[in-house]
Design an enzyme around this catalytic site. Structure first.
Site, short mmCIF file in Angstrom:
data_model
loop_
_atom_site.label_atom_id
_atom_site.label_comp_id
_atom_site.label_asym_id
_atom_site.label_seq_id
_atom_site.Cartn_x
_atom_site.Cartn_y
_atom_site.Cartn_z
N ASP A 33 -6.88 -6.91 4.29
CA ASP A 33 -7.31 -6.93 5.68
C ASP A 33 -6.15 -6.92 6.67
O ASP A 33 -6.35 -6.86 7.87
CB ASP A 33 -8.18 -8.18 5.94
N HIS A 34 -4.95 -7.01 6.16
CA HIS A 34 -3.79 -7.15 7.05
C HIS A 34 -2.72 -6.12 6.65
O HIS A 34 -1.85 -6.42 5.85
CB HIS A 34 -3.23 -8.56 6.91
N PHE A 35 -2.69 -5.04 7.11
CA PHE A 35 -3.56 -4.24 7.96
C PHE A 35 -4.28 -3.22 7.09
O PHE A 35 -3.68 -2.71 6.16
CB PHE A 35 -2.74 -3.53 9.02
#
Length: 161
Positions: A33-35
């Site tokens: 999720d990052h990124f």
């Protein structure tokens, strides 16, 4: 669940300095999720890795008698990203140590290049907040941190024999 943001110690010189390694893997869920589409190690987790490295240095210097907690991030400058497949090293140096607090200067390297500079302050809960009651057991230095220390000392002993 407690996340440990260092994988092993390469160096540990009591009261002076420590070097801990973190291998970044795409298997770590937070990277998805990052990124999205360009996974990088979050900077806040590199700060936590430095806090764990330096915090163990502080705790060990005090014989693990105090509950050492991160009190302040004095400096956190990042110069690049760390991505899956890369290894970072947390280099922590004990700057000051007193009964109530300690400070450490840290640098994070990626493939030998400076990735970040992180300076931290730690508080010793038992000495600073005497009016508060805390559990007798040291809830900061858990069995996972103990394992990291035992592993380092076992590897050093093997190398010396």
């Amino acid at each position: 669940m407690r996340w440990i943001w260092i994988d092993k110690f390469k160096e540990f010189n009591s009261g002076k300095n420590a070097v801990a390694v973190k291998n970044i893997s795409l298997a770590e869920e937070h990277l998805h999720d990052h990124f999205q589409g360009y996974p990088v190690m979050p900077e806040c987790l590199m700060i936590e890795g430095m806090a764990q490295t330096a915090g163990l240095l502080v705790g060990e210097h005090g014989g693990f008698k105090e509950k050492v907690i991160l009190a302040k991030v004095n400096k956190a400058e990042f110069y690049d990203y760390a991505r899956p497949g890369e290894t970072i090293e947390h280099h922590a140096e004990l700057v000051s140590f007193a009964p109530e607090a300690a400070s450490a200067a840290g640098k994070v390297y990626k493939q030998g290049n400076l990735l970040a500079e992180i300076n931290l302050m730690f508080s010793h809960l038992d000495n600073n907040i005497s009016s508060k009651r805390f559990p007798e057991e040291n809830f900061v230095f858990t069995e996972m941190f103990e394992w990291l220390m035992r592993d380092y000392h076992a590897r050093v002993k093997l190398e010396q024999s």
